[in-house]
Design a protein around this motif. Sequence first.
Motif, PDB file in Angstrom:
ATOM      1  N   LEU A   4       0.868  -1.075   0.087  1.00 29.77           N
ATOM      2  CA  LEU A   4       0.141   0.140  -0.207  1.00 29.77           C
ATOM      3  C   LEU A   4       0.669   1.113   0.331  1.00 29.77           C
ATOM      4  N   TYR A   5       1.489   1.449   0.740  1.00 27.81           N
ATOM      5  CA  TYR A   5       2.918   2.303   0.791  1.00 27.81           C
ATOM      6  C   TYR A   5       3.546   2.924  -0.177  1.00 27.81           C
ATOM      7  N   ALA A   6       3.912   1.364  -0.945  1.00 29.68           N
ATOM      8  CA  ALA A   6       4.746   1.845  -2.528  1.00 29.68           C
ATOM      9  C   ALA A   6       3.814   2.169  -3.210  1.00 29.68           C
ATOM     10  N   ALA A   7       2.344   1.866  -3.686  1.00 27.59           N
ATOM     11  CA  ALA A   7       1.495   2.035  -4.175  1.00 27.59           C
ATOM     12  C   ALA A   7       1.499   3.835  -4.176  1.00 27.59           C
ATOM     13  N   VAL A   8       0.632   3.983  -3.180  1.00 25.98           N
ATOM     14  CA  VAL A   8       0.998   5.979  -2.735  1.00 25.98           C
ATOM     15  C   VAL A   8       2.094   6.525  -3.007  1.00 25.98           C
ATOM     16  N   TRP A   9       3.144   5.730  -3.038  1.00 23.17           N
ATOM     17  CA  TRP A   9       4.389   6.770  -3.873  1.00 23.17           C
ATOM     18  C   TRP A   9       4.841   6.530  -5.017  1.00 23.17           C
ATOM     19  N   MET A  10       3.917   5.290  -5.806  1.00 22.46           N
ATOM     20  CA  MET A  10       4.154   5.745  -7.017  1.00 22.46           C
ATOM     21  C   MET A  10       2.824   6.365  -8.377  1.00 22.46           C
ATOM     22  N   VAL A  11       1.905   5.888  -6.945  1.00 21.16           N
ATOM     23  CA  VAL A  11       0.922   7.079  -7.717  1.00 21.16           C
ATOM     24  C   VAL A  11       1.199   8.752  -7.721  1.00 21.16           C
ATOM     25  N   PHE A  12       1.929   8.676  -6.778  1.00 20.16           N
ATOM     26  CA  PHE A  12       2.424  10.410  -6.257  1.00 20.16           C
ATOM     27  C   PHE A  12       3.506  10.226  -7.273  1.00 20.16           C
ATOM     28  N   GLY A  13       4.724   9.712  -7.671  1.00 19.70           N
ATOM     29  CA  GLY A  13       5.096   9.992  -8.969  1.00 19.70           C
ATOM     30  C   GLY A  13       4.936   9.634 -10.271  1.00 19.70           C
ATOM     31  N   TRP A  14       3.808   9.292 -10.470  1.00 20.67           N
ATOM     32  CA  TRP A  14       2.962   9.056 -11.745  1.00 20.67           C
ATOM     33  C   TRP A  14       1.980  10.458 -11.794  1.00 20.67           C
ATOM     34  N   ALA A  15       1.308  10.867 -10.993  1.00 21.58           N
ATOM     35  CA  ALA A  15       0.737  12.086 -11.114  1.00 21.58           C
ATOM     36  C   ALA A  15       1.224  13.162 -11.289  1.00 21.58           C
ATOM     37  N   ASN A  16       2.316  13.160 -10.221  1.00 18.76           N
ATOM     38  CA  ASN A  16       3.933  14.495 -10.172  1.00 18.76           C
ATOM     39  C   ASN A  16       4.050  14.659 -12.030  1.00 18.76           C
ATOM     40  N   ALA A  92       9.044   4.999  -6.835  1.00 23.56           N
ATOM     41  CA  ALA A  92       9.354   4.022  -6.601  1.00 23.56           C
ATOM     42  C   ALA A  92      10.489   3.263  -6.175  1.00 23.56           C
ATOM     43  N   LEU A  93      11.775   3.869  -6.614  1.00 25.66           N
ATOM     44  CA  LEU A  93      13.039   3.931  -6.289  1.00 25.66           C
ATOM     45  C   LEU A  93      12.970   4.226  -4.899  1.00 25.66           C
ATOM     46  N   SER A  94      12.785   5.349  -4.528  1.00 21.86           N
ATOM     47  CA  SER A  94      12.633   5.921  -3.932  1.00 21.86           C
ATOM     48  C   SER A  94      12.851   5.259  -2.769  1.00 21.86           C
ATOM     49  N   PHE A  95      11.050   5.186  -2.635  1.00 20.38           N
ATOM     50  CA  PHE A  95      10.387   3.935  -1.427  1.00 20.38           C
ATOM     51  C   PHE A  95      11.181   2.781  -0.867  1.00 20.38           C
ATOM     52  N   ARG A  96      11.668   2.375  -2.222  1.00 18.87           N
ATOM     53  CA  ARG A  96      12.319   1.074  -2.126  1.00 18.87           C
ATOM     54  C   ARG A  96      13.748   1.173  -1.703  1.00 18.87           C
ATOM     55  N   ASP A 104      12.233  -0.883   7.499  1.00 20.82           N
ATOM     56  CA  ASP A 104      11.322  -0.085   8.488  1.00 20.82           C
ATOM     57  C   ASP A 104      10.075   0.444   7.550  1.00 20.82           C
ATOM     58  N   ARG A 105       8.843   0.189   7.550  1.00 23.69           N
ATOM     59  CA  ARG A 105       8.077   0.415   6.169  1.00 23.69           C
ATOM     60  C   ARG A 105       7.428   1.865   6.844  1.00 23.69           C
ATOM     61  N   LEU A 106       7.407   2.031   8.655  1.00 22.14           N
ATOM     62  CA  LEU A 106       6.488   3.154   7.882  1.00 22.14           C
ATOM     63  C   LEU A 106       7.756   4.413   8.205  1.00 22.14           C
ATOM     64  N   ALA A 107       8.537   4.182   8.716  1.00 19.94           N
ATOM     65  CA  ALA A 107       9.897   5.560   8.011  1.00 19.94           C
ATOM     66  C   ALA A 107      10.181   5.229   6.725  1.00 19.94           C
ATOM     67  N   ALA A 108      10.017   4.588   5.999  1.00 19.16           N
ATOM     68  CA  ALA A 108      10.378   3.833   4.401  1.00 19.16           C
ATOM     69  C   ALA A 108       9.147   5.048   3.603  1.00 19.16           C
ATOM     70  N   ALA A 109       7.881   5.721   4.677  1.00 16.55           N
ATOM     71  CA  ALA A 109       6.703   5.747   3.556  1.00 16.55           C
ATOM     72  C   ALA A 109       6.654   7.470   4.257  1.00 16.55           C
ATOM     73  N   LEU A 110       7.536   8.272   5.256  1.00 20.33           N
ATOM     74  CA  LEU A 110       7.239   8.970   5.680  1.00 20.33           C
ATOM     75  C   LEU A 110       8.455   9.894   5.687  1.00 20.33           C
ATOM     76  N   LEU A 111       9.693   9.543   5.250  1.00 16.79           N
ATOM     77  CA  LEU A 111      10.856   9.986   5.141  1.00 16.79           C
ATOM     78  C   LEU A 111      11.595  10.790   4.021  1.00 16.79           C
TER      79      LEU A 111
END
Length: 468
Positions: A4-16, A92-96, A104-111
């Motif tokens: 879910l976190y990865a999908a959110v970041w990928m959508v952010f990159g896609w939309a931007n 996506a690469l930034s999140f991964r 830490d998935r939470l840190a990966a989502a927020l940092l």
Amino acid sequence: MVTLYAAVWMVFGWANGQRRLADSSFLWHLRTGHWILEHGIPRSDIYSFTAPGTSWVAQSWLAEVCYALLDTAGGPVALRLFGAAVGLAIAALSFRLALRLSNDRLAAALLPASGLIAAGLVWSERPLLLGVLALLVLVWVVDVPESPAGRRPHLVIPVVMWLWVNVHGSFALGFGFLALHLAGRWLDGAPPWRDRERALARAGLLAGAVCLVNPYGPALLWFPVALLMRGDVLAAIIEWKSPDLRTPQGMMFALFLATVLVVLARARRRPSRRDVLVLVSFLLLALWAQRNIAAAPVVALPIVSRLAGRDAPRPDARRRPHWVPLALVLAFAVFWTADRLPRPAFGHDVTDYPVAAMRAVERNGLLGRRLLTTDVWAGYTIHEYWPRQRVFIDDRYDMYPRQLIHDYLRLLGGEPSWRSTLDRYRVEVVVWPREHAFAQILSGDLRWKLVYADAAAVVYTRIGATAG
């Protein structure tokens, strides 16, 4: 949860990445790509009447060719989808990367949040976005040695750097990052002639040699240095000024800096000398010139992720995918794309460019005359009217003679020398923003006649240079 976190970041990159093609520089990049496909690599200026034949290094020639091929194949939609794909890859690469180094998935989502959002505000369809992606791949190679790319630095680094050299002048940041890493590791007791650092040093030297194979030879590698030697010119360009913390981009960059400081203060272990050297250097670059805000978060991400991370992955009590929120995120991406792509790609229906004013120029038989407009509007003029219309100046400040640039900047400032400048360059037509001071000056001069005005622009002609 990770999905879910990865999908959110990928959508952010896609939309931007699929934003409207409203960047003036991109317009002449696109036109140059079509020129290259038809005539080959340009060696001198082809767009202006003030500096024809001036030596020009089209440092983004490879990106321009890609733009032209996409434009030929699918038009503006293909160009915007390409930008969306690049944005998705960066996010996506930034999140991964953050997830892998923090455990830490939470840190990966927020940092990555504040840094990527700050960088995202300077994302555009320009080749700089490709440079950000290249820097991210290079960071993966250096900071994640056990990754597939990190295990093959002798292959990946030369390929990435060759592509980067030929798509954008920011490649100097890549070589700089590699040099800072090696120097920092040396300070940590790992000299560049041993083990992993020796492999990276050899890969960097090989990349330097490979990058000499390009249409311009050493001149392309010298481009960033030649540009920085024009400090007097760069000082007047917004993207080369320090960030303004009152702007949205400046605020997000300040939040990114605060995040870095909090991580450093709360870290359970001290950062290495290498991390300090790399982090401080790129933060100073971003504070010096806001265009570097696009690069600093990419380099800082693995450092803050390691410092804020866990020794072992956080346990996930719920192993099943979060289907409902994941479906909502993907639905948002689909609806966003369906809503945005049909809209006008270049923004010609709004006041970004002097669309109606240039039509008035053509209607009055003035097209092809010695026309003065702003460096921003010159990109539109090149895209829409070249070669019938050449420009006074555009934003290729690396190419134009210094005297011409300073003359133009004085016009922007409405200085008293404006009349002699227009006479010296034999300007016959002026297309200018209506509310700008220079337009007001022309309105009071008897040698210039107003032939068109709308809410965005005015068109003046020199008396005796009307329709021919």
